[in-house]
Scaffold this motif. Sequence first.
Motif, short mmCIF file in Angstrom:
data_model
loop_
_atom_site.label_atom_id
_atom_site.label_comp_id
_atom_site.label_asym_id
_atom_site.label_seq_id
_atom_site.Cartn_x
_atom_site.Cartn_y
_atom_site.Cartn_z
N ARG A 159 15.94 -2.16 63.93
CA ARG A 159 14.77 -2.84 64.71
C ARG A 159 14.99 -2.39 66.17
O ARG A 159 15.88 -2.27 66.83
CB ARG A 159 14.79 -4.47 64.54
N VAL A 194 8.50 4.51 60.37
CA VAL A 194 8.05 3.30 61.11
C VAL A 194 7.95 3.51 62.67
O VAL A 194 9.09 4.16 63.03
CB VAL A 194 8.87 1.99 60.90
N VAL A 215 3.53 -2.14 65.55
CA VAL A 215 4.35 -1.82 64.47
C VAL A 215 3.36 -0.95 63.58
O VAL A 215 2.34 -1.46 62.89
CB VAL A 215 4.98 -2.80 63.78
N ASN A 217 3.56 1.11 60.13
CA ASN A 217 4.38 1.21 59.16
C ASN A 217 3.91 2.45 58.18
O ASN A 217 3.01 2.09 57.22
CB ASN A 217 4.76 -0.22 58.30
N SER A 219 5.85 3.89 56.23
CA SER A 219 6.98 4.16 55.34
C SER A 219 6.16 3.63 53.90
O SER A 219 5.25 3.05 53.87
CB SER A 219 8.20 3.10 55.27
N TRP A 223 7.82 -4.03 56.23
CA TRP A 223 8.68 -3.92 57.10
C TRP A 223 8.82 -5.14 57.77
O TRP A 223 7.98 -5.60 58.46
CB TRP A 223 8.36 -2.78 57.92
N ALA A 328 3.34 -1.75 53.76
CA ALA A 328 3.60 -0.32 53.97
C ALA A 328 2.06 0.20 53.97
O ALA A 328 1.10 -0.19 53.65
CB ALA A 328 4.17 0.38 52.62
N SER A 331 -0.72 -1.56 60.07
CA SER A 331 -0.38 -1.93 61.25
C SER A 331 -0.37 -3.11 61.61
O SER A 331 -1.15 -3.93 61.40
CB SER A 331 -1.12 -0.75 62.30
#
Length: 573
Positions: A159, A194, A215, A217, A219, A223, A328, A331
């Motif tokens: 992180r 990420v 963030v 994400n 992936s 997350w 996933a 944002s």
Amino acid sequence: MTTNYPRYALWIVLGFALWLNYEAWVKDYTAVDAAATVAAAHAPVGGLAAEIPQSENGSAPGAASGPATATTAAGTITAAPATALSTAASVAAAPAVHVHTDVLDLDISLTGGTITQADLNAYTRIKGQALRVRLENHDSPETLYLLQVALTGPAGAARPNQLATFTADRTDFAMAPGQDELRVPLHWTDGHGVEVVKEFVFRRGSYAINVTQTVNNQSTMPWAVAPYAQILRDDPPTHSSIFNANPERFATRGPAIWDGAKYRKLKITDDDDRHLNIQVKNGWIAALQHHFVTAVVPPAGVDYRFTMNSRDTEYAMAASAPLTEVPAGASQSYSLTLFVGPKLQSQLAVTGPELQRVTDFGHLFVIAQPLFKALSWAHKVTGNWGVAILLVTCLLKLIFYPLSEASGKSMAKMRALQPRIKNIQEQYKNDKEKLGRATMELYQREKVNPVSGCLPMVIQIPVFFAFYWVLVESVEMRQAPFALWLNDLSSPDPYYILPALMAGAMFLQQRMAPASPDPMQAKVMMFMPLAMSVLFAFLPSGLVLYYVTNTGLGVLQQWNINRRIQAATARKS
């Protein structure tokens, strides 16, 4: 209460001045535990710097990402591996981005996106010199002062916390003339889809800094992340006393919070405060010093956990949000506000709820705040803080005029009765009971109430104390000139002219008051103006200016009352 009521007020003011000196002495010379001193000497520098706060639902410190590199116009910036950045000293030694606005000059380390240095462009440490006030700094281990905003998550997960490595597109960001807003983005990625963008937003003329961590994400898994902000400071006590020209000698230093309902100053040596762990909504955390503050203001309506740990003179105070998940392919942004700068009431009030409380007016905040607003109004009209003090002093005298008039009339009547009181004292000098009865009968016949003279003075004393804290704590008056030799109202009069004038005004005031029947007390009271002037010689000249003006107006008012009472007595006779 007898004829001594004007003296009670003087004794209270003298006691207050002595209390201030005692407070300064305690701050300067309180004994430090020898074992703690030895432990501090052998402790690692910045021992709290590597500790990552937990969120309120128990998220554990996350692992930092590996080294990262960014190519910029100035060349290549390479941050050291996060595993090596276990102390504050190494954080400060990492590459940094330099940010210059119209009011701030900052360094933001690429390790954690930590603000490691903050100079205030408009404030010099010593008037007339070029060296500016510095808040966040890594100048030395003994004065380490860092401001960290980051994200943490589940144990073992990578992180972008305070030890993580960020990259930047440039090494320098500057607010151009006419530019109202400056954005400084830092980037981090976990290498698995990420990406986090930490963006600092600066606005012209403002010491508030908005920080948004977005963030993204991309992936295939949710997350989990928890935002937090932390103030890390090594804050050794300053050594000063009333008998020097350091205007910071009475200032409150250390951590403070607003818990959503109450302002609290924390002590890093107190067992409860040093293990602080509370849940707060609509609050803030702050590190205080005289005239300046660093604060973290979480977003309104969001539950945050406030914690503090301390070791010797070092403390880490954090505000942590709950752990949340970014789905996933989605944002999510997390924002909060920092404040790094002078305790300007106008800016503090709009930055966070009750943030103006960091201008520490003490228990008399309710009285001091209106006084400050009155001074600010007068300053807008005159452009001079010294003149503003004179105007507000006259305004206060006008507001209290009815009380002062009642007190003055009582003093004048008591003064006129002095010959008759002395006769009674001579007549019953061996019988205290008859002396007291005869004196009270005289008061009743002449319709004189000694208490009526004392009460108005007592009512005004809290205003004097509140005015003291306004003049000492308000950064607006820091290094503010008045006229002639007074070029800094927050520092003592360099030539002691105002204290001398104060002694003269107090002497005249005493001459107009009823004489004490006790010869010893009369001698002590004759010494009082000198003692007060010596004590006030080491207080801010703005406060002495207020007291000289207030006393001078009181002398004029009492002279007018005495003249009228004497004329009325002459007409009766």
